[in-house]
Design a protein around this motif. Sequence first.
Motif, PDB file in Angstrom:
ATOM      1  N   ASP A  30     -21.504 -10.859 -16.504  1.00 37.76           N
ATOM      2  CA  ASP A  30     -20.117 -10.535 -16.144  1.00 37.76           C
ATOM      3  C   ASP A  30     -19.674  -9.236 -16.807  1.00 37.76           C
ATOM      4  O   ASP A  30     -18.983  -8.419 -16.194  1.00 37.76           O
ATOM      5  N   MET A  31     -20.065  -9.038 -18.065  1.00 42.95           N
ATOM      6  CA  MET A  31     -19.695  -7.813 -18.790  1.00 42.95           C
ATOM      7  C   MET A  31     -20.251  -6.583 -18.082  1.00 42.95           C
ATOM      8  O   MET A  31     -19.550  -5.593 -17.887  1.00 42.95           O
ATOM      9  N   GLY A  43     -21.099  -6.202 -14.946  1.00 44.99           N
ATOM     10  CA  GLY A  43     -20.369  -5.986 -13.701  1.00 44.99           C
ATOM     11  C   GLY A  43     -18.988  -5.389 -13.938  1.00 44.99           C
ATOM     12  O   GLY A  43     -18.553  -4.486 -13.209  1.00 44.99           O
ATOM     13  N   CYS A  44     -18.308  -5.862 -14.957  1.00 46.29           N
ATOM     14  CA  CYS A  44     -16.965  -5.355 -15.261  1.00 46.29           C
ATOM     15  C   CYS A  44     -17.008  -3.920 -15.780  1.00 46.29           C
ATOM     16  O   CYS A  44     -16.148  -3.109 -15.426  1.00 46.29           O
ATOM     17  N   GLU A  51     -17.495  -1.733 -12.781  1.00 47.81           N
ATOM     18  CA  GLU A  51     -16.264  -1.682 -11.997  1.00 47.81           C
ATOM     19  C   GLU A  51     -15.230  -0.765 -12.650  1.00 47.81           C
ATOM     20  O   GLU A  51     -14.628   0.093 -11.984  1.00 47.81           O
ATOM     21  N   LEU A  52     -15.021  -0.914 -13.954  1.00 43.87           N
ATOM     22  CA  LEU A  52     -14.040  -0.095 -14.659  1.00 43.87           C
ATOM     23  C   LEU A  52     -14.437   1.375 -14.678  1.00 43.87           C
ATOM     24  O   LEU A  52     -13.590   2.261 -14.512  1.00 43.87           O
TER      25      LEU A  52
END
Length: 182
Positions: free
Chosen positions: A59-60, A62-63, A66-67
């Motif tokens: 998840d990290m 992917g985030c 994205e950011l």
Amino acid sequence: MSVFYRKYQNKNPHGSSYGKWFARAVTIGKTVNVDELARHMSEHNTPYSKGAIKGVLTDMIGCIRELMLEGKAVKLDGLAIFSAGIKTKKKGAPTSEDFSTTKHIDSVYMRARATGEFTRAELTKAGNVTELPKNFTDYHEEDEDESQNQSGGSGSQNSGSQSGGSQSGGDGGDGGDGLTND
């Protein structure tokens, strides 16, 4: 713990350091993936399972992606600040009005600037730099083009993730914005 290297000779006859010898970092064994990192982390006296750690890491990642694609920088204290960089054509545009993203931007890439105690100076001080024995075969040369550009050799940058190098800011330089100090 050691940072391993192999020596290489600059064979670019047009470079100012032609014929000189340099060190190139090498890594031992295969690259550790997220699953193996999660297993490694779970073995460090943590109450979290490999699966829970892997889920958080996935998840990290992917985030962070994205950011970064939203134009933000993401700081992981003690490791790096991740952000997007732009590599522009070396010749650039003659005027601001002539600048075009399709004509003058080569690529967008990930930058990782060291932060906290994970700085170049601290790594240099703490790193046990060791030459890899000539007969050792279980290693991988770091990005050869990147290493040659840093030491005056020839080679072209790739447009992917960069590691090791000095910050160029994407202003028409080589685009090699690797791990630099914050």
